[in-house]
Structure formats: structure tokens, C-alpha cells
Design a protein around this motif. Structure first.
Motif, PDB file in Angstrom:
ATOM      1  N   ARG A 219      51.608  18.348  12.622  1.00  0.00           N
ATOM      2  CA  ARG A 219      52.403  17.157  12.892  1.00  0.00           C
ATOM      3  C   ARG A 219      53.829  17.328  12.384  1.00  0.00           C
ATOM      4  O   ARG A 219      54.803  16.969  13.065  1.00  0.00           O
ATOM      5  N   ASP A 220      53.965  17.872  11.184  1.00  0.00           N
ATOM      6  CA  ASP A 220      55.306  18.081  10.618  1.00  0.00           C
ATOM      7  C   ASP A 220      56.114  19.052  11.478  1.00  0.00           C
ATOM      8  O   ASP A 220      57.327  18.872  11.685  1.00  0.00           O
TER       9      ASP A 220
ATOM     10  N   GLU B 133      57.221  17.290  14.635  1.00  0.00           N
ATOM     11  CA  GLU B 133      58.296  16.350  14.351  1.00  0.00           C
ATOM     12  C   GLU B 133      59.621  17.089  14.170  1.00  0.00           C
ATOM     13  O   GLU B 133      60.670  16.628  14.658  1.00  0.00           O
TER      14      GLU B 133
ATOM     15  N   PHE C 193      58.659   9.859  20.095  1.00  0.00           N
ATOM     16  CA  PHE C 193      57.887  10.501  19.027  1.00  0.00           C
ATOM     17  C   PHE C 193      58.600  10.321  17.693  1.00  0.00           C
ATOM     18  O   PHE C 193      57.991   9.935  16.691  1.00  0.00           O
TER      19      PHE C 193
ATOM     20  N   ASN D 279      58.664   6.518  16.489  1.00  0.00           N
ATOM     21  CA  ASN D 279      57.361   6.099  15.954  1.00  0.00           C
ATOM     22  C   ASN D 279      57.062   6.768  14.631  1.00  0.00           C
ATOM     23  O   ASN D 279      56.545   6.133  13.704  1.00  0.00           O
ATOM     24  N   ALA D 280      57.408   8.038  14.514  1.00  0.00           N
ATOM     25  CA  ALA D 280      57.153   8.755  13.262  1.00  0.00           C
ATOM     26  C   ALA D 280      57.969   8.155  12.121  1.00  0.00           C
ATOM     27  O   ALA D 280      57.461   7.981  10.998  1.00  0.00           O
ATOM     28  N   GLU D 281      59.231   7.817  12.402  1.00  0.00           N
ATOM     29  CA  GLU D 281      60.074   7.278  11.330  1.00  0.00           C
ATOM     30  C   GLU D 281      59.632   5.865  10.942  1.00  0.00           C
ATOM     31  O   GLU D 281      59.627   5.512   9.760  1.00  0.00           O
TER      32      GLU D 281
ATOM     33  N   ARG E  27      56.577   4.704  11.172  1.00  0.00           N
ATOM     34  CA  ARG E  27      55.333   4.864  10.415  1.00  0.00           C
ATOM     35  C   ARG E  27      55.620   5.299   8.983  1.00  0.00           C
ATOM     36  O   ARG E  27      55.041   4.786   8.027  1.00  0.00           O
ATOM     37  N   ARG E  28      56.547   6.245   8.837  1.00  0.00           N
ATOM     38  CA  ARG E  28      56.863   6.748   7.499  1.00  0.00           C
ATOM     39  C   ARG E  28      57.490   5.656   6.634  1.00  0.00           C
ATOM     40  O   ARG E  28      57.218   5.559   5.444  1.00  0.00           O
TER      41      ARG E  28
END
Length: 812
Positions: free
Chosen positions: A639-640, A643, A677, A680-682, A684-685
Motif C-alpha cells: 500500500r505504501d 501511494e 487514491f 482517500n489515503a490522506e 484516512r490517515r
């Protein structure tokens, strides 16, 4: 003449536990919840414990415990799950029953239930007795009192079943009006035919039994119950209250009881926000004094039966053909699969009856040398099921055994008792209720049968599987790929069976990713570490060890040796075997050390083959939840990496993306995917962080809103829920912390702007505690001129508005 009202909810979920793990594994169909029990609990059981009452503009004005004002029963197997997974909801049920006892002259609103939802008219006399005995004992354990009433699974009843209830001191049960055959005055006189649901439901009836005992029966109001369950009556609390009031008849010149009975899951799971409609209806009826809320025990005490009734033998509420739904192709099904048959029901029941009758005499013979009354011991075994501790098991054998038993003899006894437990679990009604032999519920009862087969083999050295499969083969599936019961058993049950090697393999493989303590519990297995050696070189890891493993239910124990190799990513090989002595173990350990020291991985694989033979295991052999946890751990790096790659793309093309946005031109698909992507990742974080950057969050929310970014709503909703729950827990622990309150209000405001539907149940409950217990004092301080209290109140009001509360009364 007084109007009384009683609403009964039958709350039940079929047992979903893996019979070998005694736990429910992850069920993807219940996403975003872990399993269906958890999902239904979140949608129904928990909300009814803290149900919202709304004002005219849809904001929360009160939160109430619905269970304290209705009649209810919960399946014992569901309560066992709840005690472990949602103890706060179970505590709310117990408290509701306590409150109802105080409100209704000592008569609690909770009813018992026959233990595992077996259709009692189809059970043999011994199982009828034990199912009722276990249901009562479980109720006493949970609620701390004797039950007055008992709910019959599917309301399935016949005279022998009612006799068992009366024999155990049960005063009443609840049945469908279509189960009533005829009634007459207790003073005698002619019988009146009430077939077709024509019985007057506004009074209790007495059923006189051949033993000269008697049992009171309440026949619920069918039209209103049907409207609640199937006609969307719960769409409106006002309409629900009005329909309940329509159930009274002024022509009855006496007190009358309006009562309904449905699956409790109607209130929130089957009908979203049904618990709020229930709360509003009860609140409205009670505050407007339209009727007096009661429960069955209180009404029976103050209005003893003046009429007697006779019921239809072998009848139930969910099958107009009696109880044929649970043994034949009667035509009852879900209706979603036209053309499918249910001819498999009878062969399935015949196969299970044969298995039950094969193990029963052998159970008696197997226990007779140790326990003088095997069937009384089975009844008493419920106390061990409720408490698996060493003290409880010792107490059981102290009372039941002829003499002090050796550890090996106790294992034999416990295996036989577990065999009987599963021989009853395999009759759980849901196995026959639905359309297809290969359905989840039917496979579940076949897994219980598989556990019976395995325990018979372990405890009695008796292999019943071939003859059992011959009988299952007569049950034909609707789906060609599943063929018949034999094929389904071999496809779904046989691979699920656990033995000591599979259990040891789970421990070995998972030990590569988790540092277990010297004594670890994994589901119902206790691992006591005797030796462990972990070797590492780069990404590669090798673990070699031995552990004693004990199955809690039977106390059966083995010492296992194991070795497991992780090459990196998902590549794992492991082997397990019974411990063969210290010398052999040390020799094996030395060989693995030497090969790993040379990084000779092909040699390590050969050693696994040589020492463990064909018992080769991988990540595929992990129990499902641990498998997901390990895979998530492995996928973090993936995942990392993804990203970072997507961020490179968005950073490189950001000017172009902004230019296209200014022109209202669509982004190319690749850029759109990368941007969504990263967004959403940011997001969520930020919500996974303990203290998110509110300024950055505000910018992100504005960007995704204006840019039409497709949000991963389920993932974000879960992250937000977890974050807000955690913040409100901190706030309730330290309500004077104004800075924490301000940050929490800020996060809630951002969430409101994000327009993602979030389960705020726990967050709102915690806020309500503060609203009730802390806010009035702060309001008074603010009105007295305290600037700190005024600022606190400003943030608290903002938080309440964001969480959907009516906080108009908090104005300083």
C-alpha cells in the motif's frame, strides 16, 4: 376499562461459530463489520439499548432503553456471543429486566428461550427436556432470576412440548393466533371454533395438559405483528402508535391487552431506524396516557385466564403446514428462487436422526463407568458451558462422578458431553428454514454433525462417517455443482474439521508474525510454550519450537513440534508433528540452525519435508481472522509503495490537473484514479491520527467536495467512527478539558461537511452522558458569568449540533 399494551421482540441469530474454534470467523458478506452477529448487533441490539427520540426537526431530544419498556427474549447462544463481544449491550438487557421488575410489581420483561432454537415438536423427549432445562439455566445465569415465560423457537408447539414447559415451572408462552384451535370458558360449556386466527388476542388462555398441569398462553395480534414485520409500519413512529391503538375494541366490556410479537430484528436491522419508531411510539402512548405499558408476567398475575384453549398439534408461526417446513418440501421457502425444491429437508433430518440415535446409547455406555446418570449429567453440563474454568469443571465432576477421575477419564467424559452438545446444535432450526441444502445455515448444522462424527471417533473409536454420508447422499441440492449432501459435506465440512496438526500449524505460522507470550489463548485453545527459537536473515525468518496445546472444552492436550519458514511477502512453509522426545527435537533444531546459518533455503525445505512429511502448511492454513491480519501486515508495504507511485503522478501533473479543473474539463482516467487514491489515503490517515490537522482536513474536504472525488465511504466511515469514539471516550473521562472539547467539535464540523454517513451510535451515547450529567452545571456557571464555562458551552453546543442533538436548552 383499562387498556394495556405489551410489545414482544424475539431476538435471535443462528449460531455461526466454527464448531472447532467456538468462535465466528470473519464473514465478508457482513462488511464493514466482522460478521453478521456484529452487524445485526450494531444495527439492532445496541441501538435498542440506547434508542433515539427525535423532535420535530429530526434532532435528538432523548435516548432511552427500549428493552425496559417491552417484553423480549434473546437466544442463549446469541447471549453467549454477546457476553464476550458486546458485554455492554448484555448489561443493558439485564438492567432493562431489573427496571421492568421494579416497574411491573416484580415481573421482569425478559423471557427465557429453548436453548439452541431446536423445533421442539420434532425433538425426542430427552432433547426437549434438555433444551428447556438449558434455556432456563442460561436465563438464570444471565438475569439472576427464574423465568416466568419461555419463548418456543418458531413458536413451534404441541402438547408434549407444553408439558415440558409446565414441568419446569414455566407459567406462560406466546403463540400465533393461527395455532389456536378452539376455546371455551373455564367454567365449562361448549367449545368455540377459532381456526384461521379468529381467537381473541386481548386475553390470556389456559391450556390444560394430560398430566393435570396447565400453562397460560398468549396469542398475539397477527395483523399488527404482520404490519410491523412485513408492511413497513415502522417507517413512522406516529403511524405505529396509531395502529397499536386501533387494536383495542370498545365493545369488550373489560380490561384488554393489546400485544404483538415479531422478530426483534425488525427494530433496526430489517427496518432501518425501526428502534426509533418503537421508542417514539412507546413514548407517545405513555406520555399521552393512551394505554398502560405492561408485560406478560404482570398481566397474567392481575388478569388470570378465564378461558381455556386447545392448540393445533405440531404448529408454528412461520409454517401454515404445521412444522413441515423443518422436515419436508411443504412449499414454505423464501420465495426468491422459483422452481427450486426443498425435498432435501426430509433426508437431511433422517440422516441427523440416525446419527443422534447411533451416538445416544454409546454415550450412555461410555459415561456409565464414570457418571451414574449420563442424561442428568448432560443437563448439568450447561453450567460448564457457561463457565469453562477449571473450578467449574472440577465442581461438575465432584457432583456428577462416581469417584475421583483421572485427567484422561475426564477428557473422555468431556468429549462425550461435547458430542451430545453438538448433537443438539445440529438441529438448529435455520438449517431447514431456507431454500437450498448448500446454504450457509444448512452447512452450519452439517458442521455440527461433523463435530459429532469426529468426537465419536475420538472418544468411542467409532467411525460413523461412511454410513452417515450414505444417508446424506439422498438429500439432493438444487445446484448441479453441489450435487447432494455427501458432496456438500465433503466440500464444506470435511476441510473445516480441525485436528491437532492444523491447530499447531496455525500457531507455527502465526508465530512468524506475532510474538506470543509463554501462555497464549487462540480461540478455545491454550498454547503453553516449551521451546521457541527465532532466526532472522534479511527478509527471511525461521521459527522452530514446541508447545503444549490444550482444547479448553475437552481438556485434551498434546505436545507439538513445529518449524515455519517465511521467505518474505506471502511465501511461508511450515510443518507440525507430535513431539517425539527431547533428543529428536534437539537433533532437528540443530539441522535447521545449520541450514539457516548458510542461508540454504532449499535445504530448509528438504528438512521440513523430511521431519514433517506431508504435513506442509502455509498462510492458507491460518484461521481466517489471523490470515487477514497477517495479509494486512504484509500488504502495508504494498500500500505504501502504491501511494508513493500515485503521489509522484499527482505531484508531476498537478498544474495540468488544476488547469483542467478551471476549464471544467474531465480528468483523464489515469489521473482521476491517482487523485482519488491519494485523496482517500490522506483523509484516512488524518482520521487515523490522534490529533488530525484541522486546517489540512478542511482543505481536503473542500477539494474532494468541489472536485467530485469518489470517496471510499465505508473505509472512511469506519475511520471517522473510530476516531470520534476515541475522542468522546477521552472527553467523558476528562470533561473539563476545554482544549480537547474544542478539537473534538472542530473534527465533528469537518465530518459534517464531508457528507459521509457515519455510525455515530457510541459517539452520541457518550455525548448524551455529558449532556445529561455535565452540561447543566456548565450552563449555570456560564449564566453566572464564568468565561471558561461560556467558552466550554460554545464548543459543546457546536459538537452537539454536529452530532444531531437538540441543544437549544443550553443557551448561556
Amino acid at each position: 376499562m383499562t387498556r394495556y399494551l405489551c410489545i414482544h421482540g424475539h431476538f435471535y441469530q443462528p449460531p455461526r461459530e466454527n464448531p472447532w474454534l467456538e468462535a465466528i470467523e470473519c464473514q465478508d458478506s457482513a462488511f464493514p463489520y466482522h460478521d453478521w452477529n456484529e452487524r445485526v448487533a450494531a444495527e439492532c441490539y445496541a441501538p435498542n439499548a440506547m434508542a433515539r427520540i427525535l423532535c420535530g426537526d429530526g434532532r435528538i431530544v432523548d435516548i432511552v432503553n427500549n428493552y425496559a419498556r417491552i417484553s423480549f427474549n434473546f437466544g442463549p447462544t446469541l447471549l453467549a456471543w454477546m457476553a464476550e463481544k458486546m458485554p455492554e449491550v448484555l448489561a443493558a438487557l439485564v438492567e432493562a429486566d431489573r427496571q421492568s421488575c421494579a416497574r411491573h410489581a416484580g415481573h421482569g420483561s425478559a423471557l427465557a428461550q429453548a436453548y439452541n432454537h431446536m423445533i421442539l415438536p420434532l425433538a425426542n423427549p430427552r432433547d426437549k427436556h434438555t433444551q428447556v432445562f438449558w434455556g432456563i439455566r442460561d436465563f438464570e445465569h444471565r438475569f439472576g432470576r427464574r423465568p416466568e415465560g419461555l419463548w418456543l423457537p418458531e413458536t413451534a408447539a404441541d402438547t408434549p412440548t407444553l408439558e415440558v414447559l409446565a414441568e419446569h415451572g414455566i407459567k406462560f408462552t406466546v403463540l400465533s393466533p393461527f395455532q389456536a384451535s378452539r376455546v371455551r370458558s373455564l367454567k365449562g360449556g361448549p367449545w368455540s371454533d377459532v381456526n384461521g386466527g379468529r381467537v381473541d388476542p386481548s386475553r390470556p388462555y389456559l391450556v390444560k395438559l394430560p398430566s393435570r398441569r396447565a400453562l397460560a398462553v398468549f396469542f398475539y395480534d397477527a395483523p399488527v405483528s404482520k404490519a410491523v414485520a412485513f408492511e413497513r409500519l415502522l417507517n413512522s413512529g406516529e403511524a405505529f402508535a396509531a395502529r397499536l391503538m386501533d387494536g383495542y375494541d370498545d365493545a369488550r366490556q373489560r380490561d384488554q391487552l393489546m400485544h404483538i410479537a415479531t422478530d426483534g430484528e425488525s427494530y433496526g436491522h430489517h427496518h432501518r431506524y425501526g428502534e426509533m419508531a418503537l421508542a417514539y411510539a412507546l413514548h407517545h402512548i405513555e406520555t399521552q396516557q393512551l394505554a398502560r405499558l405492561t408485560n406478560y408476567g404482570e398481566y397474567l398475575a392481575t388478569h388470570p385466564p378465564t378461558m381455556e384453549a386447545q392448540i393445533h398439534e405440531r404448529s408454528a408461526w412461520s409454517c401454515p403446514h404445521g412444522v413441515r417446513r423443518w422436515h419436508s418440501d411443504c412449499g414454505c421457502n423464501s420465495g426468491s428462487r422459483p422452481g427450486w425444491h426443498q425435498r432435501w429437508r426430509q433426508p437431511l433430518r433422517d440422516a441427523l436422526d440416525w446419527l443422534r440415535d447411533q451416538v445416544a446409547p454409546r454415550y450412555e455406555a461410555g459415561l456409565a463407568p464414570f457418571l451414574p446418570d449420563p442424561w442428568a449429567a448432560r443437563d448439568a453440563y450447561i453450567d460448564v458451558i457457561l463457565d469453562r474454568s477449571d473450578t467449574s469443571v472440577a465442581r461438575f465432576f465432584e457432583y456428577q462422578a462416581r469417584r475421583p477421575l483421572t485427567a484422561e477419564e475426564q477428557v473422555t467424559c468431556l468429549r462425550l458431553l461435547e458430542m451430545q452438545r453438538h448433537a443438539m446444535l445440529m438441529y438448529t432450526s435455520c438449517g431447514w428454514f431456507f431454500d437450498e441444502l448448500s446454504g450457509l445455515e444448512t452447512v452450519q448444522v452439517l458442521q455440527y454433525a461433523g463435530r459429532v462424527v469426529q468426537l465419536a471417533r475420538n472418544a468411542l473409536d467409532l467411525d460413523l462417517e461412511p454410513a452417515f454420508l450414505d444417508r446424506l447422499e439422498k438429500a439432493r441440492s438444487n445446484l448441479p455443482e453441489h450435487r447432494d449432501g455427501r458432496h456438500i459435506y465433503l466440500k464444506f465440512v470435511k476441510p473445516a474439521m480441525m485436528d491437532r496438526e492444523k491447530i499447531g500449524a496455525h500457531f507455527a505460522v502465526s508465530s512468524l508474525f506475532e510474538n506470543y507470550p509463554d501462555r497464549a489463548r487462540i480461540y478455545r485453545f491454550i498454547f503453553e510454550l516449551e521451546h521457541r527459537e527465532l532466526l532472522e536473515a534479511g527478509k527471511a525468518r525461521l521459527i522452530v519450537g514446541r508447545s503444549k496445546v490444550t482444547f479448553e472444552a475437552t481438556r485434551a492436550a498434546d505436545v507439538l513440534s513445529y518449524a515455519a519458514l517465511h521467505f518474505g511477502d506471502h511465501n511461508v512453509n511450515a510443518g507440525v508433528q507430535l513431539f517425539r522426545g527431547e533428543e529428536a527435537f534437539q537433533q532437528m533444531l540443530a539441522e535447521f540452525r545449520e541450514a539457516f546459518g548458510r542461508a540454504d533455503f532449499p535445504q530448509i525445505i528438504r528438512l521440513l519435508d523430511r521431519h514433517f512429511g506431508e504435513s506442509n502448511y502455509s498462510l492458507k492454513n491460518l484461521f481466517r481472522d489471523e490470515q487477514r491480519r497477517v495479509l494486512n501486515q504484509i500488504l502495508v508495504a504494498t500500500r505504501d509503495d502504491l501511494e508513493a507511485r500515485y503521489r509522484t503522478i499527482t505531484d508531476q501533473y498537478l498544474p495540468l490537473m488544476r488547469f483542467l479543473k478551471d476549464l471544467n474539463a474531465p480528468l483523464p482516467a489515469g489521473l482521476k484514479t491517482a487523485a482519488e487514491f491519494i485523496a482517500n489515503a490522506e483523509l484516512r490517515r488524518q482520521f487515523e491520527a490522534d490529533n488530525p490537522d484541522l486546517t489540512r482536513l478542511d482543505v481536503l474536504v473542500r477539494e474532494v467536495t468541489e472536485g467530485g472525488v469518489e470517496l471510499q465511504r465505508d473505509v472512511l466511515a469506519y475511520a471517522i467512527k473510530t476516531h470520534l469514539d476515541r475522542r468522546l471516550e477521552r472527553l467523558t473521562a476528562a470533561p473539563e478539558d476545554g482544549a480537547e472539547l474544542a478539537r473534538t467539535a472542530g473534527v465533528a464540523a469537518v465530518v459534517r461537511a464531508l457528507n459521509v454517513e457515519v455510525n455515530l451510535w457510541k459517539t452520541q451515547n457518550l455525548y448524551f452522558q455529558l449532556l445529561r450529567d455535565v452540561a447543566p452545571g456548565r450552563r449555570d456557571q456560564a449564566r453566572a458569568g464564568d468565561p471558561v464555562a461560556r467558552e466550554w458551552l460554545t464548543h459543546f453546543v457546536l459538537l452537539g449540533e454536529c452530532l444531531g442533538f437538540n441543544v437549544n436548552g443550553l443557551a448561556a
